[in-house]
Design a protein around this motif. Structure first.
Motif, PDB file in Angstrom:
ATOM      1  N   SER A   1      48.201  43.678  48.051  1.00 43.05           N
ATOM      2  CA  SER A   1      47.831  44.773  47.012  1.00 43.05           C
ATOM      3  C   SER A   1      48.213  44.571  45.670  1.00 43.05           C
ATOM      4  O   SER A   1      47.421  44.744  44.783  1.00 43.05           O
TER       5      SER A   1
ATOM      6  N   LEU B   1      46.114  41.777  44.031  1.00 41.35           N
ATOM      7  CA  LEU B   1      44.704  42.241  43.562  1.00 41.35           C
ATOM      8  C   LEU B   1      44.694  43.142  42.897  1.00 41.35           C
ATOM      9  O   LEU B   1      43.759  43.132  41.856  1.00 41.35           O
TER      10      LEU B   1
ATOM     11  N   SER C   1      42.339  42.655  38.945  1.00 42.73           N
ATOM     12  CA  SER C   1      41.278  43.695  39.192  1.00 42.73           C
ATOM     13  C   SER C   1      39.930  43.259  38.713  1.00 42.73           C
ATOM     14  O   SER C   1      38.950  43.854  39.202  1.00 42.73           O
TER      15      SER C   1
ATOM     16  N   LEU D   1      38.544  40.611  39.956  1.00 45.05           N
ATOM     17  CA  LEU D   1      37.985  40.094  41.123  1.00 45.05           C
ATOM     18  C   LEU D   1      36.705  40.847  41.524  1.00 45.05           C
ATOM     19  O   LEU D   1      36.877  41.969  41.585  1.00 45.05           O
TER      20      LEU D   1
ATOM     21  N   ASP E   1      34.285  42.025  44.769  1.00 47.37           N
ATOM     22  CA  ASP E   1      34.942  42.501  46.148  1.00 47.37           C
ATOM     23  C   ASP E   1      34.585  41.075  46.979  1.00 47.37           C
ATOM     24  O   ASP E   1      35.568  41.048  47.745  1.00 47.37           O
TER      25      ASP E   1
ATOM     26  N   GLN F   1      35.406  38.072  45.997  1.00 47.13           N
ATOM     27  CA  GLN F   1      36.604  37.324  45.805  1.00 47.13           C
ATOM     28  C   GLN F   1      38.003  37.901  46.505  1.00 47.13           C
ATOM     29  O   GLN F   1      38.855  37.068  46.749  1.00 47.13           O
ATOM     30  N   LYS F   2      37.806  39.218  46.264  1.00 46.91           N
ATOM     31  CA  LYS F   2      39.076  40.165  47.123  1.00 46.91           C
ATOM     32  C   LYS F   2      38.971  39.818  48.642  1.00 46.91           C
ATOM     33  O   LYS F   2      40.123  39.543  49.127  1.00 46.91           O
ATOM     34  N   GLU F   3      37.865  39.699  48.972  1.00 50.34           N
ATOM     35  CA  GLU F   3      37.781  39.162  50.278  1.00 50.34           C
ATOM     36  C   GLU F   3      38.250  37.866  50.839  1.00 50.34           C
ATOM     37  O   GLU F   3      38.791  37.796  51.868  1.00 50.34           O
TER      38      GLU F   3
ATOM     39  N   THR G   1      40.229  36.146  48.987  1.00 54.60           N
ATOM     40  CA  THR G   1      41.715  35.946  48.925  1.00 54.60           C
ATOM     41  C   THR G   1      42.501  36.527  50.163  1.00 54.60           C
ATOM     42  O   THR G   1      43.561  36.155  50.784  1.00 54.60           O
ATOM     43  N   LYS G   2      41.792  37.923  50.786  1.00 54.82           N
ATOM     44  CA  LYS G   2      42.437  38.535  51.900  1.00 54.82           C
ATOM     45  C   LYS G   2      42.293  37.360  53.100  1.00 54.82           C
ATOM     46  O   LYS G   2      43.291  37.073  54.034  1.00 54.82           O
TER      47      LYS G   2
ATOM     48  N   ALA H   1      39.897  33.264  43.426  1.00 56.95           N
ATOM     49  CA  ALA H   1      40.420  33.793  44.559  1.00 56.95           C
ATOM     50  C   ALA H   1      41.502  32.921  45.101  1.00 56.95           C
ATOM     51  O   ALA H   1      42.525  33.397  45.622  1.00 56.95           O
TER      52      ALA H   1
END
Length: 169
Positions: free
Chosen positions: A94, A97, A101, A103, A105, A107-109, A111-112, A135
């Motif tokens: 968190s 990410l 900010s 990134l 959605d 790219q965030k996925e 990374t997760k 990412a």
């Protein structure tokens, strides 16, 4: 020529090998005809070159050495499919990410997926320009925040340089 070619790519075409052989032939007294003939013989008679079939209408080749290395990579990846030791905490992810900010959605996925999924080998695939490097950079930061040392691997020297330049891995 073959060694220089496979340093840059895991597969090649007849045209690629001809170009590389012609570059190596310069100043050695070899004619263009001898280069073309030598490449044809090498592709059809060498026990070191493996045909990979056609891709987009053009025959592709690799070497036994490269194919063996790729098999080892796949076997290694499969042997690590149940590992979870690379996971980062929700808090670390968190925080990273939030820092990144910008990134998307997706790219965030990604990374997760890289930092919290199951399996010691994680894969992200996408077209050029879709943000894979961003990412990966965020994932690297999350792993480092968790105390991991991040080391990358790539199928060619060119790809390794790109990995380091684009994401710091």
């Amino acid at each position: 020529a073959l060694t220089k070619l496979t340093d840059r790519s895991s597969h090649f075409t007849k045209r690629d090998l001809t170009r590389a052989a012609a570059e190596e032939a310069q100043g050695r007294g070899l004619s263009a005809a001898s280069v073309v003939t030598g490449v044809k013989e090498e592709l059809t008679q060498s026990s070191e070159i493996i045909s990979l079939g056609n891709h987009r209408g053009e025959a592709r080749y690799t070497t036994k050495e490269i194919l063996e290395l790729e098999k080892q990579v796949v076997e290694g990846a499969l042997s690590r499919r149940n590992e979870t030791g690379h996971r980062v905490s929700d808090a670390n992810l968190s925080q990273v990410l939030e820092k990144h900010s910008y990134l998307s959605d997706e790219q965030k996925e990604a990374t997760k997926h890289l930092t919290q999924g199951t399996g010691g080998v994680r894969i992200v695939s996408g077209l050029a320009g879709t943000g894979k490097s961003s990412a990966r950079a965020a994932a690297r930061e999350a792993w480092e925040a968790q105390g991991y040392q991040v080391v990358g691997a790539a199928p060619s020297g060119k790809a390794a340089n790109e990995l380091e330049t684009s994401s710091g891995i």
